[in-house]
Scaffold this motif. Structure first.
Motif, PDB file in Angstrom:
ATOM      1  N   ARG A 107       0.832  -1.539  -0.236  1.00  0.00           N
ATOM      2  CA  ARG A 107      -0.348  -0.036  -0.105  1.00  0.00           C
ATOM      3  C   ARG A 107       0.075   0.853  -0.052  1.00  0.00           C
ATOM      4  O   ARG A 107       0.281   2.130  -0.633  1.00  0.00           O
ATOM      5  N   ILE A 108       1.738   1.176   0.575  1.00  0.00           N
ATOM      6  CA  ILE A 108       2.844   2.677   1.101  1.00  0.00           C
ATOM      7  C   ILE A 108       4.143   2.928  -0.306  1.00  0.00           C
ATOM      8  O   ILE A 108       4.041   3.257  -0.817  1.00  0.00           O
ATOM      9  N   LEU A 109       3.757   1.081  -1.115  1.00  0.00           N
ATOM     10  CA  LEU A 109       4.466   1.023  -2.351  1.00  0.00           C
ATOM     11  C   LEU A 109       3.554   2.241  -3.202  1.00  0.00           C
ATOM     12  O   LEU A 109       4.301   2.756  -4.148  1.00  0.00           O
ATOM     13  N   HIS A 110       2.637   1.897  -2.795  1.00  0.00           N
ATOM     14  CA  HIS A 110       1.357   2.205  -4.323  1.00  0.00           C
ATOM     15  C   HIS A 110       1.451   3.887  -4.124  1.00  0.00           C
ATOM     16  O   HIS A 110       0.734   4.910  -4.791  1.00  0.00           O
ATOM     17  N   LEU A 111       1.710   4.147  -2.504  1.00  0.00           N
ATOM     18  CA  LEU A 111       1.151   5.451  -2.743  1.00  0.00           C
ATOM     19  C   LEU A 111       2.403   6.697  -2.556  1.00  0.00           C
ATOM     20  O   LEU A 111       2.193   7.521  -3.317  1.00  0.00           O
ATOM     21  N   LEU A 112       3.699   5.868  -2.333  1.00  0.00           N
ATOM     22  CA  LEU A 112       4.875   6.912  -3.368  1.00  0.00           C
ATOM     23  C   LEU A 112       4.327   6.688  -4.459  1.00  0.00           C
ATOM     24  O   LEU A 112       5.146   7.738  -4.911  1.00  0.00           O
ATOM     25  N   CYS A 113       4.398   5.621  -4.953  1.00  0.00           N
ATOM     26  CA  CYS A 113       4.696   5.932  -6.837  1.00  0.00           C
ATOM     27  C   CYS A 113       3.172   6.626  -7.332  1.00  0.00           C
ATOM     28  O   CYS A 113       3.508   8.087  -8.312  1.00  0.00           O
ATOM     29  N   ALA A 114       2.249   7.038  -6.574  1.00  0.00           N
ATOM     30  CA  ALA A 114       1.296   7.826  -6.970  1.00  0.00           C
ATOM     31  C   ALA A 114       1.715   9.408  -6.413  1.00  0.00           C
ATOM     32  O   ALA A 114       1.045  10.147  -7.268  1.00  0.00           O
ATOM     33  N   ILE A 115       2.462   9.902  -5.517  1.00  0.00           N
ATOM     34  CA  ILE A 115       2.461  10.931  -4.615  1.00  0.00           C
ATOM     35  C   ILE A 115       3.882  11.181  -5.897  1.00  0.00           C
ATOM     36  O   ILE A 115       4.045  12.584  -6.286  1.00  0.00           O
ATOM     37  N   PHE A 116       5.218  10.672  -6.528  1.00  0.00           N
ATOM     38  CA  PHE A 116       5.920  11.161  -7.236  1.00  0.00           C
ATOM     39  C   PHE A 116       5.327  11.254  -8.539  1.00  0.00           C
ATOM     40  O   PHE A 116       6.109  11.598  -9.347  1.00  0.00           O
ATOM     41  N   GLY A 117       4.346  10.401  -9.336  1.00  0.00           N
ATOM     42  CA  GLY A 117       4.197  10.532 -10.367  1.00  0.00           C
ATOM     43  C   GLY A 117       2.867  11.763 -10.517  1.00  0.00           C
ATOM     44  O   GLY A 117       2.563  12.212 -11.789  1.00  0.00           O
ATOM     45  N   ASN A 118       2.814  12.095  -9.391  1.00  0.00           N
ATOM     46  CA  ASN A 118       0.911  13.745  -9.555  1.00  0.00           C
ATOM     47  C   ASN A 118       1.951  14.498  -9.041  1.00  0.00           C
ATOM     48  O   ASN A 118       1.193  15.563  -9.669  1.00  0.00           O
ATOM     49  N   SER A 119       2.561  14.605  -7.639  1.00  0.00           N
ATOM     50  CA  SER A 119       2.721  15.913  -7.215  1.00  0.00           C
ATOM     51  C   SER A 119       4.671  16.278  -6.821  1.00  0.00           C
ATOM     52  O   SER A 119       5.100  16.006  -6.097  1.00  0.00           O
ATOM     53  N   PRO A 120       5.109  16.925  -7.254  1.00  0.00           N
ATOM     54  CA  PRO A 120       6.507  17.877  -6.855  1.00  0.00           C
ATOM     55  C   PRO A 120       6.450  17.973  -6.009  1.00  0.00           C
ATOM     56  O   PRO A 120       7.206  17.963  -5.515  1.00  0.00           O
ATOM     57  N   ALA A 121       5.162  18.585  -5.532  1.00  0.00           N
ATOM     58  CA  ALA A 121       5.585  19.512  -4.087  1.00  0.00           C
ATOM     59  C   ALA A 121       5.652  18.273  -3.034  1.00  0.00           C
ATOM     60  O   ALA A 121       6.323  18.645  -2.373  1.00  0.00           O
ATOM     61  N   MET A 122       4.734  17.025  -2.598  1.00  0.00           N
ATOM     62  CA  MET A 122       4.938  16.281  -2.071  1.00  0.00           C
ATOM     63  C   MET A 122       6.224  15.592  -2.278  1.00  0.00           C
ATOM     64  O   MET A 122       6.406  15.274  -1.514  1.00  0.00           O
ATOM     65  N   ALA A 123       6.893  15.373  -3.626  1.00  0.00           N
ATOM     66  CA  ALA A 123       7.873  15.027  -3.328  1.00  0.00           C
ATOM     67  C   ALA A 123       8.731  15.394  -3.170  1.00  0.00           C
ATOM     68  O   ALA A 123       9.820  14.828  -2.452  1.00  0.00           O
ATOM     69  N   GLN A 124       9.036  16.695  -2.886  1.00  0.00           N
ATOM     70  CA  GLN A 124      10.007  17.443  -2.663  1.00  0.00           C
ATOM     71  C   GLN A 124       9.752  17.003  -0.994  1.00  0.00           C
ATOM     72  O   GLN A 124      10.846  17.501  -0.192  1.00  0.00           O
ATOM     73  N   THR A 125       8.697  17.208  -0.994  1.00  0.00           N
ATOM     74  CA  THR A 125       8.650  16.942   1.133  1.00  0.00           C
ATOM     75  C   THR A 125       9.229  16.339   1.275  1.00  0.00           C
ATOM     76  O   THR A 125      10.210  15.629   2.663  1.00  0.00           O
ATOM     77  N   LEU A 126       8.962  15.071   0.792  1.00  0.00           N
ATOM     78  CA  LEU A 126       9.309  13.105   0.769  1.00  0.00           C
ATOM     79  C   LEU A 126      11.333  13.273   1.004  1.00  0.00           C
ATOM     80  O   LEU A 126      11.643  12.544   1.291  1.00  0.00           O
ATOM     81  N   ILE A 127      11.544  13.952   0.069  1.00  0.00           N
ATOM     82  CA  ILE A 127      12.940  13.490  -0.215  1.00  0.00           C
ATOM     83  C   ILE A 127      13.735  14.803   0.758  1.00  0.00           C
ATOM     84  O   ILE A 127      14.496  14.369   1.504  1.00  0.00           O
ATOM     85  N   ARG A 128      12.874  16.030   1.332  1.00  0.00           N
ATOM     86  CA  ARG A 128      13.325  16.326   2.304  1.00  0.00           C
ATOM     87  C   ARG A 128      13.579  15.958   3.760  1.00  0.00           C
ATOM     88  O   ARG A 128      14.516  15.957   4.232  1.00  0.00           O
ATOM     89  N   ASP A 129      12.056  14.821   3.878  1.00  0.00           N
ATOM     90  CA  ASP A 129      12.704  13.937   5.550  1.00  0.00           C
ATOM     91  C   ASP A 129      11.345  12.297   4.868  1.00  0.00           C
ATOM     92  O   ASP A 129      10.279  12.605   4.908  1.00  0.00           O
ATOM     93  N   PRO A 130      12.556  12.012   4.614  1.00  0.00           N
ATOM     94  CA  PRO A 130      12.388  10.231   3.573  1.00  0.00           C
ATOM     95  C   PRO A 130      11.147   9.872   4.920  1.00  0.00           C
ATOM     96  O   PRO A 130      10.360   8.923   5.041  1.00  0.00           O
TER      97      PRO A 130
END
Length: 239
Positions: A107-130
């Motif tokens: 479920r988290i794998l799918h969530l990360l894929c959705a975030i990374f492929g849809n939202s640069p802003a949220m992706a940057q948040t996770l890159i900053r604080d994995p």
């Protein structure tokens, strides 16, 4: 508008050879990756190789690669998703630990894929604080909206054991990133409608008063959160 990869599920082959086989030809790589809707096949393969890391983590990634590629294919931009996957894994993440976790938590794998492929802003948040990915997996983080009172309690808890003003400001920035990430993911997954998201943004902005009282900040130091359409993309991006 979401870019569809087509009926890849019926046509795809085992993608593990991308990581485990040596000497694959460019044609073989293209054949393995074509069903997933990438516009730049070579770049996608470069991303995957960079994601793999050393041999032990490469073996772990191979176990989830089929599911990961299928999930990014369903996102708005599969190429962007792999770019963010690579950047996320280069942000000091323990790859073996993460891949083992994702094997057990699809479920988290799918969530990360959705975030990374849809939202640069949220992706940057996770890159900053994995480590926030583990927070997102906690029970009730995404399943319910926080009340204004709960947000205020979180602000106070974040500052409870911090004395220096600079450390308080950093604690508040981290609190705000978490709060915005929660709102963004709920919007992306359609767990909240537009009125609820708007109300939640208003509640978060109202907690600026609590932040100012706790830190002595000026009014301009806690700005109103950006609108969801600017900050992380609308829910339509996930459709």
């Amino acid at each position: 508008m979401t870019r569809r990869a087509g009926p890849y599920a019926a046509r795809r082959r085992d993608s593990a050879p991308l990581l485990l086989a040596s000497g694959l030809s460019a044609e073989s790589v293209a054949e393995l990756l074509a069903p997933f809707g990438f516009e730049d096949i070579k770049r996608a393969d470069d991303n995957i190789q960079a994601m793999a890391g050393e041999p032990r983590s490469r073996e772990r990634l191979a176990k989830i690669l089929d599911e990961l590629l299928a999930a990014v294919a369903r996102s708005a931009d599969p190429d962007l998703a792999l770019n963010y996957w690579e950047r996320f894994l280069q942000a000091g993440v323990n790859r073996i630990q993460l891949f083992d976790y994702l094997i057990m938590a699809p479920r988290i794998l799918h969530l990360l894929c959705a975030i990374f492929g849809n939202s640069p802003a949220m992706a940057q948040t996770l890159i900053r604080d994995p480590v926030l990915i583990y927070w997102l997996a906690e029970e009730r983080v995404l399943t319910r909206r926080q009340s204004r009172l709960e947000l205020e309690r979180e602000v106070r808890a974040a500052l409870a054991n911090v004395a220096a003003v600079e450390l308080k400001l950093e604690a508040l920035r981290r609190f705000r990133r978490r709060a915005m990430l929660r709102l963004g993911v709920r919007d992306l997954l359609r767990l909240a409608d537009v009125p609820e998201t708007t109300a939640a943004l208003s509640d978060l902005a109202c907690n600026g008063g609590t932040a100012r009282r706790c830190t002595g900040m000026g009014r301009g130091d806690w700005s109103r959160p950006a609108s969801p359409s600017w900050q992380w993309g609308s829910s339509a991006a996930a459709s």
